[in-house]
Design an enzyme around this catalytic site. Structure first.
Site, mmCIF file in Angstrom:
data_model
loop_
_atom_site.group_PDB
_atom_site.id
_atom_site.type_symbol
_atom_site.label_atom_id
_atom_site.label_comp_id
_atom_site.label_asym_id
_atom_site.label_seq_id
_atom_site.Cartn_x
_atom_site.Cartn_y
_atom_site.Cartn_z
ATOM 1 N N GLY A 68 58.371 -7.598 -47.192
ATOM 2 C CA GLY A 68 58.332 -6.564 -48.234
ATOM 3 C C GLY A 68 57.047 -6.615 -49.058
ATOM 4 N N ALA B 106 60.632 -9.570 -49.510
ATOM 5 C CA ALA B 106 61.832 -9.243 -50.280
ATOM 6 C C ALA B 106 62.561 -10.554 -50.560
ATOM 7 C CB ALA B 106 62.715 -8.296 -49.475
ATOM 8 N N GLU C 63 59.995 -11.018 -40.668
ATOM 9 C CA GLU C 63 61.412 -10.619 -40.593
ATOM 10 C C GLU C 63 62.043 -11.017 -39.260
ATOM 11 O OE1 GLU C 63 59.076 -8.800 -41.974
ATOM 12 O OE2 GLU C 63 59.854 -7.617 -43.648
ATOM 13 N N GLU D 291 54.676 -4.737 -47.089
ATOM 14 C CA GLU D 291 55.047 -3.311 -47.180
ATOM 15 C C GLU D 291 54.599 -2.712 -48.511
ATOM 16 O OE1 GLU D 291 59.096 -4.273 -46.009
ATOM 17 O OE2 GLU D 291 58.954 -2.773 -44.425
HETATM 18 N N1 CAA Z 1 62.636 -14.799 -50.980
HETATM 19 C C1 CAA Z 1 63.137 -15.722 -51.843
HETATM 20 N N2 CAA Z 1 62.472 -16.842 -52.211
HETATM 21 C C2 CAA Z 1 61.265 -17.057 -51.660
HETATM 22 C C3 CAA Z 1 60.675 -16.138 -50.766
HETATM 23 C C4 CAA Z 1 61.420 -14.966 -50.419
HETATM 24 N N3 CAA Z 1 60.928 -14.013 -49.596
HETATM 25 N N4 CAA Z 1 59.481 -16.624 -50.375
HETATM 26 C C5 CAA Z 1 59.317 -17.791 -51.034
HETATM 27 N N5 CAA Z 1 60.376 -18.043 -51.810
HETATM 28 C C6 CAA Z 1 60.590 -19.209 -52.696
HETATM 29 C C7 CAA Z 1 60.945 -20.454 -51.910
HETATM 30 O O1 CAA Z 1 62.338 -20.469 -51.599
HETATM 31 C C8 CAA Z 1 60.534 -21.543 -52.877
HETATM 32 O O2 CAA Z 1 61.511 -21.656 -53.876
HETATM 33 P P1 CAA Z 1 62.004 -23.124 -54.376
HETATM 34 O O3 CAA Z 1 60.763 -23.743 -54.966
HETATM 35 O O4 CAA Z 1 63.065 -22.825 -55.372
HETATM 36 O O5 CAA Z 1 62.470 -23.840 -53.140
HETATM 37 C C9 CAA Z 1 59.296 -20.964 -53.549
HETATM 38 O O6 CAA Z 1 59.358 -19.559 -53.331
HETATM 39 C C10 CAA Z 1 57.992 -21.483 -52.964
HETATM 40 O O7 CAA Z 1 58.027 -21.263 -51.571
HETATM 41 P P2 CAA Z 1 57.783 -22.442 -50.483
HETATM 42 O O8 CAA Z 1 58.152 -23.768 -51.056
HETATM 43 O O9 CAA Z 1 58.474 -22.042 -49.221
HETATM 44 O O10 CAA Z 1 56.203 -22.357 -50.344
HETATM 45 P P3 CAA Z 1 55.329 -22.716 -49.057
HETATM 46 O O11 CAA Z 1 53.912 -22.632 -49.482
HETATM 47 O O12 CAA Z 1 55.806 -23.964 -48.409
HETATM 48 O O13 CAA Z 1 55.627 -21.514 -48.010
HETATM 49 C C11 CAA Z 1 55.875 -19.216 -47.353
HETATM 50 C C12 CAA Z 1 55.236 -20.217 -48.337
HETATM 51 C C13 CAA Z 1 55.345 -19.444 -45.952
HETATM 52 C C14 CAA Z 1 55.496 -17.822 -47.834
HETATM 53 C C15 CAA Z 1 57.408 -19.403 -47.372
HETATM 54 O O14 CAA Z 1 57.868 -19.418 -48.715
HETATM 55 C C16 CAA Z 1 58.160 -18.343 -46.643
HETATM 56 O O15 CAA Z 1 58.221 -18.351 -45.426
HETATM 57 N N6 CAA Z 1 58.754 -17.373 -47.389
HETATM 58 C C17 CAA Z 1 59.559 -16.311 -46.811
HETATM 59 C C18 CAA Z 1 58.685 -15.243 -46.168
HETATM 60 C C19 CAA Z 1 59.546 -14.172 -45.535
HETATM 61 O O16 CAA Z 1 60.296 -14.430 -44.618
HETATM 62 N N7 CAA Z 1 59.414 -12.925 -46.035
HETATM 63 C C20 CAA Z 1 60.147 -11.786 -45.516
HETATM 64 C C21 CAA Z 1 61.381 -11.553 -46.313
HETATM 65 S S1 CAA Z 1 62.421 -10.324 -45.579
HETATM 66 C C22 CAA Z 1 61.793 -8.839 -46.094
HETATM 67 O O17 CAA Z 1 60.788 -8.768 -46.750
HETATM 68 C C23 CAA Z 1 62.594 -7.607 -45.645
HETATM 69 C C24 CAA Z 1 62.002 -6.271 -45.937
HETATM 70 O O18 CAA Z 1 61.312 -5.702 -45.116
HETATM 71 C C25 CAA Z 1 62.288 -5.553 -47.184
#
Ligand code: CAA
Length: 259
Positions: A110, A67, A133, A113
């Protein structure tokens, strides 16, 4: 290509409806407007007689990295309660046609999910599934704790959810979370091949088998078998049952029309 959408790409290929998440710069992070578009596109395909099977994938290097954290980071509990956003996700569970997910790269939070809302999952070798999460101080909210546990059992689900570690495509296959692992280059092709294969089956049978299998997850065996039986009887009201059995007797291929 259908232009009514901004955050997804929607197209049909023969009798397959294809929905591709399309925010590749943010790894297809799922914001609320995107969920609304996904649900709308999938429901439209569900109502379209020309579409038999739906394929869901992500453009770029991820299926979906979760998400959209930027969208929710400042949310309050009361806002979320009033927004009641997960009712949109719930609608995916009512879709009657089979949904096949094609996952490459990350399917996190998400995104995982959303993948778990699919009926069949194909993944590329580089796919990584997980619920990070816990490292954000929250927990899954769109069915992750429930669907993963139903799929892999309490002990293993607990481990993945509490650590937030990512499982490889191979591990996901091992635990029965996904159906196939294929090379990244062949992911779309193999998914479409499988989708086309099941699209040739009797549409009403596809529909009622999907419904019955999903009931098996929630019902006791006795209740589930009652449900199955009613659906079995119901198919005898279809023209396709007559056609399927007649074709067998006449030693020819059936011509199913979904009626
Ligand atoms: N939300 C918003 N932006 C996100 C995102 C997310 N879930 N995942 C990645 N992005 C964005 C990053 O902020 C980045 O944007 P910028 O270039 O503007 O900085 C871009 O996507 C590329 O990501 P990374 O530079 O971080 O890429 P990476 O290869 O170094 O890492 C990754 C990849 C490990 C997936 C890392 O992006 C990450 O950890 N993302 C978040 C994953 C996460 O925590 N997901 C769970 C969200 S909570 C949820 O989903 C709740 C629910 O149950 C509904």
């Amino acid at each position: 290509m259908n232009n009514r959408y901004e955050l997804i790409e929607v197209s049909t290929q023969g009798s397959i409806g294809v929905v591709a998440l399309n925010r590749p710069k943010v790894l297809n992070a799922i914001n609320r407007p995107m969920v609304a578009e996904i649900v709308r596109a999938i429901e439209d395909f569900d109502r379209d007689d020309n579409v038999k099977v739906i394929v869901l994938s992500g453009n770029g290097r991820a299926f979906a990295a979760g998400a959209d954290i930027d969208e929710m980071s400042n949310a309050t509990a009361i806002e979320l309660e009033l927004l009641n956003q997960f009712t949109d996700w719930d609608r995916l569970a009512w879709v009657k046609k089979p949904i096949i997910g094609a996952v490459q790269g990350f399917a996190l939070g998400g995104g995982f999910e959303l993948a778990l809302c699919c009926d069949i999952l194909f993944a590329a070798h580089d796919a990584e599934f997980g619920f990070p999460e816990i490292s954000l101080g929250v927990m899954p909210g769109a069915g992750g704790t429930q669907r993963l546990t139903k799929l892999m059992g309490k002990s293993k689900a607990m481990e993945w959810l509490l650590t937030g570690e990512r499982m490889s495509a191979k591990e996901a296959l091992h635990y029965g979370v996904i159906n196939r692992v294929v090379s990244k280059e062949l992911l779309q092709e193999e998914t479409m091949k499988f989708a086309n294969k099941i699209a040739k089956q009797a549409p009403l049978s596809l529909r009622l088998i999907k419904e019955s299998v999903l009931k098996a997850v929630d019902y006791s065996i006795y209740e589930g078998m009652q449900y199955e039986r009613k659906n079995f009887y119901l198919l005898f009201a279809s023209k396709d049952q007559k056609e399927g059995m007649r074709a067998f007797q006449e030693k020819r291929k059936p011509n199913f029309e979904g009626e």
